[in-house]
Scaffold this active site. Structure first.
Site, PDB file in Angstrom:
ATOM      1  N   CYS A  95     -57.217 138.524  82.832  1.00 28.81           N
ATOM      2  CA  CYS A  95     -58.333 138.308  81.909  1.00 28.81           C
ATOM      3  C   CYS A  95     -59.619 138.965  82.412  1.00 28.81           C
ATOM      4  O   CYS A  95     -60.723 138.424  82.244  1.00 28.81           O
ATOM      5  CB  CYS A  95     -58.562 136.820  81.644  1.00 28.81           C
ATOM      6  SG  CYS A  95     -57.224 136.047  80.714  1.00 28.81           S
ATOM      7  N   GLN A 118     -63.302 129.262  89.985  1.00 25.80           N
ATOM      8  CA  GLN A 118     -62.593 129.486  91.242  1.00 25.80           C
ATOM      9  C   GLN A 118     -63.343 128.914  92.436  1.00 25.80           C
ATOM     10  O   GLN A 118     -62.731 128.361  93.357  1.00 25.80           O
ATOM     11  CB  GLN A 118     -62.352 130.988  91.453  1.00 25.80           C
ATOM     12  CG  GLN A 118     -61.465 131.638  90.416  1.00 25.80           C
ATOM     13  CD  GLN A 118     -60.017 131.197  90.500  1.00 25.80           C
ATOM     14  OE1 GLN A 118     -59.529 130.775  91.548  1.00 25.80           O
ATOM     15  NE2 GLN A 118     -59.312 131.296  89.384  1.00 25.80           N
ATOM     16  N   HIS A 156     -64.717 137.166  83.927  1.00 22.83           N
ATOM     17  CA  HIS A 156     -63.541 136.766  83.155  1.00 22.83           C
ATOM     18  C   HIS A 156     -63.870 136.943  81.678  1.00 22.83           C
ATOM     19  O   HIS A 156     -65.027 136.867  81.267  1.00 22.83           O
ATOM     20  CB  HIS A 156     -63.231 135.300  83.469  1.00 22.83           C
ATOM     21  CG  HIS A 156     -61.934 134.790  82.932  1.00 22.83           C
ATOM     22  ND1 HIS A 156     -61.778 134.432  81.603  1.00 22.83           N
ATOM     23  CD2 HIS A 156     -60.739 134.547  83.530  1.00 22.83           C
ATOM     24  CE1 HIS A 156     -60.557 133.993  81.411  1.00 22.83           C
ATOM     25  NE2 HIS A 156     -59.891 134.053  82.553  1.00 22.83           N
ATOM     26  N   LYS A 170     -57.686 123.852  87.726  1.00 23.23           N
ATOM     27  CA  LYS A 170     -57.660 124.651  88.962  1.00 23.23           C
ATOM     28  C   LYS A 170     -58.016 123.802  90.181  1.00 23.23           C
ATOM     29  O   LYS A 170     -57.737 124.180  91.315  1.00 23.23           O
ATOM     30  CB  LYS A 170     -58.612 125.842  88.845  1.00 23.23           C
ATOM     31  CG  LYS A 170     -58.249 126.821  87.728  1.00 23.23           C
ATOM     32  CD  LYS A 170     -59.187 128.003  87.702  1.00 23.23           C
ATOM     33  CE  LYS A 170     -59.061 128.815  86.427  1.00 23.23           C
ATOM     34  NZ  LYS A 170     -57.745 129.428  86.257  1.00 23.23           N
ATOM     35  N   ASP A 194     -70.259 130.770  86.608  1.00 26.84           N
ATOM     36  CA  ASP A 194     -68.880 130.371  86.314  1.00 26.84           C
ATOM     37  C   ASP A 194     -68.218 129.991  87.633  1.00 26.84           C
ATOM     38  O   ASP A 194     -67.903 130.851  88.451  1.00 26.84           O
ATOM     39  CB  ASP A 194     -68.150 131.535  85.643  1.00 26.84           C
ATOM     40  CG  ASP A 194     -66.661 131.261  85.415  1.00 26.84           C
ATOM     41  OD1 ASP A 194     -66.164 130.197  85.832  1.00 26.84           O
ATOM     42  OD2 ASP A 194     -65.984 132.139  84.837  1.00 26.84           O
TER      43      ASP A 194
END
Length: 417
Positions: free
Chosen positions: A375, A214, A132, A237, A211
């Site tokens: 992104c 998600q 991202h 999220k 990261d």
């Protein structure tokens, strides 16, 4: 949370939880709302809404410094969320949990605290082709200041990282690896434990950031098992509010990092002759924190923990299989992201139709999806597309949502056929 519904893995009908999300009972353009944009930001259950409202309506104050009862109680509640976050990702110490605004803020903290203090012009860092922008642009900003080299792990046409290429990228100058756990654009679940092992075997002091924006939503996360130095995620999220995120860092590494921002509450003593700072995590939390949002994050973690992350993962895997099969039956549709290990994200293009047109037509059909580069412009370039349409699943998604998506796509085909 009221009315507890204890479950064990893969033993619960997830559909019963859909009613907990008030927005899903509404309509969009006079059609039932099929919300398939959870990858951008998930809807909020009543438990989160109520927890935040309770603070605003009846128990709000600033925290940490008040000597009166409601301030002390809210301070305890906020710090209890820190403990729950640590437990949720299997962090051995809540002192390793830093509250940030979101994942972007957390990565910027790492870049401009750890990176600025530890990287030099001769060093190299390794990212991936599917990062991202939040895990690309901050490093580029620091690169202009310091001059280190950025390398990337290539991705194949399925959306799978080339680990052999990763090993060949490693040199004696490599100091840091940043990798997305689950691709927001393709759904690929990357083998972050293996990537961490490769990095640490090459150079034990190499730092690894994962990261988890998600991955934290689609299944259980265990930072102790991954072995990474940093792990980031964002609340919105994870069925929680915006404005709250988390940075996990190990004891040793957080202790080695200077403050990222200055202000109240991150200090030990201030004078014009010099200032000393609090220990981690507080030295990274300057100013009044997002108090209400932290409480909302705690409620969201309680909510998904009650359902069971394994149950959520199994439910989404079933829907992903169903949705992928239905999408592949549409003539002229190409799926982007066919890795064998995937989360509930389906990205696609349709011959002769721009993703923005697809998104606008689906809107009229009551279907919310995301269209664009997500992104991830470098990844789109690698996949030889400018943009895709992305349908992303949440715990509240069902087959009716996917059927409504497919019906809308047939309308797209008729209009642009």
């Amino acid at each position: 949370m009221a009315d507890p519904r204890p479950v064990t893995a893969n033993s619960v009908d997830i559909s019963q939880y859909r009613a907990d999300f008030p927005i899903l009972a509404t309509k969009m353009n006079d059609k039932p709302l099929a919300f398939l944009d959870s990858g951008a930001s998930a809807q909020k259950p009543r438990a989160v809404i109520d927890a935040m409202s309770a603070v605003v309506e009846g128990a709000y104050s600033n925290i940490h410094r008040g000597l009166y009862k409601i301030s002390q109680k809210l301070t305890e509640d906020v710090e209890a969320v820190r403990v729950r976050v640590a437990s949720f990702i299997n962090d051995p110490s809540d002192k390793n949990i830093v509250f940030t605004r979101n994942t972007t803020d957390a990565i910027n903290l790492v870049v401009f605290s750890w990176g600025k203090a530890h990287l030099t012009a001769r060093d190299e860092i390794i990212l991936t082709d599917m990062e991202h922008h939040a895990n690309i642009v901050p490093w580029q900003l620091l690169q202009k200041e310091i001059g280190f080299t950025i390398k990337t792990i290539p991705v194949d046409t399925r959306g799978v990282l080339d680990l052999g290429a990763f090993e060949r990228l490693l040199t004696q100058n490599t100091k840091f690896v940043g990798v997305v756990h689950t691709s927001n654009a393709l759904g690929t679940i990357n083998p972050v434990k293996k990537i961490t092992e490769i990095a640490k075997d090459f150079y034990p002091d190499m730092k690894v950031l994962v990261d988890g924006s998600q991955s934290i939503v689609h299944g259980a996360v265990d930072v102790a098992d991954i072995g990474c130095d940093f792990f980031t995620f964002t609340g919105h999220k994870l069925y929680g509010p915006t404005g709250i995120g988390v940075l996990y860092g190990t004891d040793e590494i957080l202790a080695s990092m200077p403050p990222y921002q200055g202000g109240g509450d991150m200090i030990d003593r201030v004078s014009f002759d010099g200032t000393t700072y609090r220990e981690a995590p507080y030295r990274f939390e300057a100013g009044t924190p997002p108090i209400v949002e932290i409480i909302g994050l705690g409620a969201a973690i309680d909510y998904v923990s009650e359902i069971g992350m394994d149950n959520i993962a199994a439910h989404e895997a079933e829907l992903l299989t169903y949705g992928t099969q239905k999408l592949n039956e549409i003539e002229g549709l190409t799926m982007h992201g066919t890795a064998p290990d995937k989360a509930g994200i389906m990205s696609f293009t349709i011959d002769g139709t721009h993703p923005s047109d697809i998104g606008m037509i689906l809107d009229q059909c009551g279907v919310a999806v995301r269209s664009g580069h997500h992104c991830c412009m470098p990844l789109m370039e690698k996949m030889n597309v400018d943009a895709t349409t992305r349908a992303s699943l949440g715990l509240y998604s069902n087959k009716a949502d996917i059927d409504q998506l497919i019906e809308g796509l047939h309308k797209v085909k008729k209009m642009f056929g």
